[in-house]
Design an enzyme around this catalytic site. Structure first.
Site, PDB file in Angstrom:
ATOM      1  CD  GLU A  32      -5.502  -9.248   8.578  1.00 24.24           C
ATOM      2  OE1 GLU A  32      -5.475  -9.532   7.567  1.00 24.24           O
ATOM      3  OE2 GLU A  32      -5.895  -8.460   9.148  1.00 24.24           O
ATOM      4  CG  ASP A  33      -4.002 -10.092   3.521  1.00 24.28           C
ATOM      5  OD1 ASP A  33      -4.578  -9.603   4.411  1.00 24.28           O
ATOM      6  OD2 ASP A  33      -4.222  -9.347   2.225  1.00 24.28           O
ATOM      7  CG  ASP A  83      -0.437  -2.019   6.203  1.00 24.71           C
ATOM      8  OD1 ASP A  83      -1.430  -1.817   6.980  1.00 24.71           O
ATOM      9  OD2 ASP A  83      -0.511  -2.168   4.898  1.00 24.71           O
ATOM     10  CG  PHE A 117       0.830   0.053  -2.479  1.00 24.67           C
ATOM     11  CD1 PHE A 117      -0.018   0.024  -1.419  1.00 24.67           C
ATOM     12  CD2 PHE A 117       0.576  -0.775  -3.736  1.00 24.67           C
ATOM     13  CE1 PHE A 117      -1.437  -0.250  -1.733  1.00 24.67           C
ATOM     14  CE2 PHE A 117      -0.834  -1.071  -3.950  1.00 24.67           C
ATOM     15  CZ  PHE A 117      -1.738  -0.984  -2.884  1.00 24.67           C
ATOM     16  NE  ARG A 136      -9.190  -8.105  -3.714  1.00 27.81           N
ATOM     17  CZ  ARG A 136      -9.067  -7.495  -2.659  1.00 27.81           C
ATOM     18  NH1 ARG A 136      -8.084  -7.994  -1.587  1.00 27.81           N
ATOM     19  NH2 ARG A 136      -9.680  -6.398  -2.291  1.00 27.81           N
TER      20      ARG A 136
END
Ligand code: AMP
Length: 370
Positions: free
Chosen positions: A101-102, A105, A154, A167
């Protein structure tokens, strides 16, 4: 360098080098646990494409790579409701599977991942994530490998997007707490016309004008503790001590947390004040945009201030020797700030002699060019 994606500004947060080092550690630790077995790495699209690509290049032994794609429909259904767009396309029975997973959260996606693997009869299922926000995590699934813990802000870049953009960035950017601000220091000796010009500029650029002199005078009029303290210095044309002034200025800025920007008039007047202002702006993810100085010869200043003294009611405007003392204070203590901001390429001198409108036009030309 800050960047803008759609309507938002972002500042550099995690460099490619740090990302690289984190992935290196993850590859090392995962390999240490898995040994010679051939694992299947499962990237979670879209965000993980960069991580997976860099990770498997660092993985020292043979491995398989595949992807799943999930989506949450915010606004339509609850974000907890995660849909499977591409599920598993191969049999993973008996295999050692590592999810890549990047970012994790809230952990909502993990729930869906566990659902996907529930009936797969894999040998083991491990979760690896490059970024982890401990303050946002609401689940109790175990995270086996974590590249980096980050605060609950964020971020974009390295596979992560803000509404489709970002991205492709090779490093991570964090959203700026305060979006773009214009913060001007209006500079010049007493009588240069800072207050007059600030009144025009604040309207034109929608900025909050803070005049430290005005705030002190307001406090004196209302006989506050701050006013009493400041009065003894002000009446002689001396500077109020730095810490008193800095605390007061911080409070004024905090009162206007939503401002588009500020015009600082009469502040900073010392290096210590300039440093404090820099820190204050930094805490808002912002900075001083420019120091704009109104340049006027001393004799004209004295004449102007004496003229103002006829109506201003200010004790420090009424007497030529006090006015001259204020001008001397300016050149002795304050004028050094010209160098302070010149060193940052933020100093702009503007001729302060002429009619008020002309001078506003000269100042606007500088601001429009920032
Ligand atoms: P001004 O209205 O800017 O001419 O300020 C009037 C007086 O207030 C000054 O002569 C100082 O005594 C005091 N003052 C205003 N701003 C500052 C500051 N940044 N630092 C110290 N004293 C200040």
């Amino acid at each position: 360098m800050d960047i803008k994606l759609h309507d938002k500004y972002f500042k550099p947060f995690i460099s490619s080098k740090e990302i690289d080092a984190a992935i290196e550690r993850m590859a090392y630790n995962i390999h240490k646990d898995i040994g010679d077995e051939i694992p299947v790495f499962v990237g979670v699209l879209n965000g993980s494409f960069m991580l997976v690509s860099d990770f498997v290049k660092k993985y020292p032994k043979p491995c398989e790579v595949t992807f799943i794609k999930l989506a949450s429909y915010e606004g339509v259904k609850s974000t907890e409701d995660i849909q499977r767009l591409i599920g598993l396309t191969q049999d993973l029975k008996g295999r050692t599977v590592v999810i890549l997973e990047d970012i994790i959260d809230t952990g909502n996606t993990l729930g869906e991942i566990y659902r996907i693997f529930k009936n797969e009869e894999v040998k083991s299922l491990k979760i690896a994530t490059l970024f982890y926000k401990p303050d946002a995590y609401k689940k109790d699934y175990k995270l086996h490998y974590i590249g980096m813990e980050i605060p609950n802000k964020f971020i974009v870049g390295y596979g992560l997007d803000y509404d489709g953009l970002g991205r492709n960035l090779p490093e991570i950017y964090q959203i700026k707490q305060t979006q773009h601000m214009t913060n001007l220091v209006l500079f010049g000796p007493p009588g240069a016309g800072k207050g007059t010009q600030a009144n025009f500029l604040k309207e034109k650029y929608n900025l909050v004008h803070i005049s430290t002199g005005d705030v002190f005078r307001f406090n004196i009029k209302n006989e506050t503790a701050l006013g009493m303290l400041a009065k003894s210095f002000m009446d002689k044309g001396e500077l109020v001590p730095d810490q008193v002034t800095i605390d007061m200025l911080n409070a004024e800025v905090e009162k206007n947390a939503d401002a588009n920007g500020f015009i600082f008039d009469g502040f900073p007047r010392t290096n210590a004040q300039a440093d404090a202002l820099g820190k204050l702006m930094e805490s808002k993810d912002s900075a001083i945009s420019a120091m704009i100085a109104l340049e006027v010869a001393d004799d004209i200043l004295v004449k102007r201030v004496l003229e103002r003294g006829k109506t201003s009611g200010r004790a420090d405007d009424a007497n030529e020797s006090i006015i001259r003392n204020r001008i001397t204070e300016y050149y002795n203590k304050t004028a050094i700030l010209k160098e302070y901001y010149s060193a940052q390429n933020k100093y702009f001198g503007v001729d302060g002699v002429g009619n008020i409108k002309e001078i506003t036009t000269r100042l606007s030309a500088v601001i429009d060019n920032l």
